[in-house]
Design an enzyme around this catalytic site. Structure first.
Site, PDB file in Angstrom:
ATOM      1  CG  HIS A   1      -8.159  -7.291   0.070  1.00 28.54           C
ATOM      2  ND1 HIS A   1      -6.998  -7.867   0.508  1.00 28.54           N
ATOM      3  CD2 HIS A   1      -8.201  -6.075   0.666  1.00 28.54           C
ATOM      4  CE1 HIS A   1      -6.376  -7.051   1.348  1.00 28.54           C
ATOM      5  NE2 HIS A   1      -7.070  -5.945   1.454  1.00 28.54           N
TER       6      HIS A   1
ATOM      7  CE1 TYR B   1      -4.398  -1.207   0.626  1.00 25.70           C
ATOM      8  CE2 TYR B   1      -3.177  -2.917   1.779  1.00 25.70           C
ATOM      9  CZ  TYR B   1      -4.350  -2.455   1.198  1.00 25.70           C
ATOM     10  OH  TYR B   1      -5.454  -3.260   1.187  1.00 25.70           O
TER      11      TYR B   1
ATOM     12  CG  HIS C   1      -9.926  -2.231   1.465  1.00 29.95           C
ATOM     13  ND1 HIS C   1     -10.220  -2.728   2.717  1.00 29.95           N
ATOM     14  CD2 HIS C   1      -8.636  -2.580   1.227  1.00 29.95           C
ATOM     15  CE1 HIS C   1      -9.159  -3.346   3.212  1.00 29.95           C
ATOM     16  NE2 HIS C   1      -8.170  -3.278   2.325  1.00 29.95           N
TER      17      HIS C   1
ATOM     18  NE  ARG D   1      -7.192  -9.956   4.733  1.00 30.99           N
ATOM     19  CZ  ARG D   1      -8.145  -9.124   4.315  1.00 30.99           C
ATOM     20  NH1 ARG D   1      -7.976  -7.820   4.347  1.00 30.99           N
ATOM     21  NH2 ARG D   1      -9.303  -9.563   3.869  1.00 30.99           N
TER      22      ARG D   1
ATOM     23  CE1 TYR E   1      -2.574  -6.558   3.820  1.00 32.29           C
ATOM     24  CE2 TYR E   1      -3.276  -6.227   1.558  1.00 32.29           C
ATOM     25  CZ  TYR E   1      -3.512  -6.106   2.911  1.00 32.29           C
ATOM     26  OH  TYR E   1      -4.671  -5.543   3.357  1.00 32.29           O
TER      27      TYR E   1
END
Ligand SMILES: [Fe+3]
Lengths: 185, 241
Positions: free
Chosen positions: B159, B107, B161, B156, B146
């Site tokens: 995905h 991120y 959000h 995770r 990640y």
């Protein structure tokens, strides 16, 4: 109903990227203005206030990665954008202290309810966004007659913001003796 | 003012506040049941967003952070679908915001220190307003899985959000979209905090070859459902008054 609502998932620790990108360091995204960061855009009727607070976890630590939204009536008690006022605000909690702040106006009474802000809180560890309200401690008479505060009973005080020099302050407790009343909205 | 009602939320369909396998929920889950009350205008109304202020590239994560003439690195995908309510009706004119890791699972956030490198051409956020038929679409890169600190070897699933607005503040929703076939889905404590397998399945986007552009970009289909606004109740009330 033929479909079911999409199941909620946590906003996670990086909610800022999507919802307040300038705060997250993406300074030029969306014209450099985070949606909801400015609620008062002109000279709306009503008293200007700062609404401040912080969100605390079960060990009393402030959430430094939360995102809080406010939805409220204008000074005359009407929902929806009005002259110089959006009615909707969104702020991150401070990454160091957890404090949040909304520069807004004090809402008028809506439909016989005491004046209040509707709050929605998301963060890492919160699986379904939490709704609550902030009422005002200088509205004792209206608060005493408010149906939501009455339903909350002895815990109603957790939804009443207290007067400060700049406006009002309400801390939100996710757990513990002072756990805030959350609403099944 | 009479506003259409919003259907009650089925809390057994959503993850419970306390899901101990997802450790962050332990200290952040309220212990009291939420207080049920009759909706008022405060819950039945909500902020309204139009196309005004939405930039032409806001929904194109391939280029909305990239240097001129360049694009983000990774597998190019379209993510598209419709915003519906529980009555199956399209929900037009509503703001959808997304955020995601880059193709390597990193991120663009000061608190993300994962080893995978940042992509100088990828910011990781986008937004759009649903069309008259509730349709929305984003162009982006497939996010990478990640690792995350949850006390063990937790990764995770890939995905995206999603933050979604409805007509009323009561419909406000944040969720996550997963990808068909991802083996991390059944292993993830955040996904598995959802009690029902059919509810999880609805968060899994499907490869959509119909919308794929040959030699350009693949497509995934993901419909989002908001709580119903009960037009039947509304109409009956109107007749009765
Ligand atoms: Fe994530």
């Amino acid at each position: 109903m033929v479909l079911k609502e999409s199941a909620s998932q946590t906003a996670g620790p990086y909610v800022h990227i999507g919802c307040v990108p300038s705060f997250a360091g993406l300074e030029d995204m969306y014209g450099g203005v985070d949606p909801g960061s400015v609620m008062v855009t002109g000279e709306p009727a009503g008293r200007r206030i700062a609404f401040t607070g912080a969100v605390f976890d079960g060990e009393g630590a402030p959430l430094c990665d939360a995102l809080i939204e406010v939805w409220q009536a204008d000074g005359q008690g009407n929902h929806g954008p009005s002259n110089g006022f959006t009615g909707w605000g969104r702020q991150p909690s401070d990454g160091g202290t957890g404090a949040f702040r909304f520069d807004t106006i004090k809402p008028g009474a809506v439909d016989g309810q005491a004046p209040h802000l509707s709050l929605w809180i998301v963060a890492r560890g919160i699986n379904l966004g939490l709704h609550t309200r902030a009422y005002f401690d200088d509205e004792a008479e209206a608060n005493a007659a408010d149906s939501v505060l009455r339903l909350a009973g002895e815990r109603a005080g957790t939804m009443i913001a207290r007067t400060t020099p700049e406006g009002f302050h309400m801390d939100i407790y996710l757990q513990g003796d002072n756990e805030t009343v959350f609403l099944d909205v | 003012m009479t506003l259409p009602e919003i259907a009650p939320r089925d809390r057994d369909w959503h993850p419970p506040a306390l899901a101990p396998a997802y450790r962050s929920s332990v200290l952040r889950a309220p212990r009291h049941a939420p207080l049920r009350f009759d909706h008022t205008a405060s819950e039945l109304t909500g902020p309204v967003f139009g196309q005004d202020g939405i930039g032409p590239d806001d929904a194109d994560l391939l280029i909305n952070y990239a240097r001129p003439g360049e694009t983000a690195q990774g597998a190019r995908i379209v993510v598209h679908g419709r915003l519906l309510d529980e009555g199956g009706r399209p929900v037009p004119g509503k703001l959808i915001e997304i955020w995601q890791a880059n193709a390597g699972g990193r991120y663009r956030h000061k608190k993300d220190g994962y080893l995978a490198p940042l992509d100088p051409n990828f910011g990781g956020c986008g937004r759009c307003v649903t069309g008259p038929d509730g349709a929305y679409a984003f162009r982006t890169v497939a996010p990478g899985p990640y690792p995350w600190p949850n006390g063990g070897n937790d990764w995770r699933p890939a995905h995206i959000h999603f933050s979604v607005f409805g007509d009323g503040f009561a419909q406000r929703l944040i969720t996550q979209m997963y990808f068909e076939g991802d083996p991390h889905i059944p292993l993830c404590p955040i996904v598995q905090s959802i009690p029902r397998a059919d509810a999880v399945d609805r968060l899994v986007a499907r490869l959509d070859m119909e919308a794929t552009v040959p030699m350009d970009i693949r497509a995934y289909r993901f419909d989002i459902v908001l709580r119903g606004r009960d037009a039947t109740i509304f109409e009956n009330r109107m007749e009765g008054t």
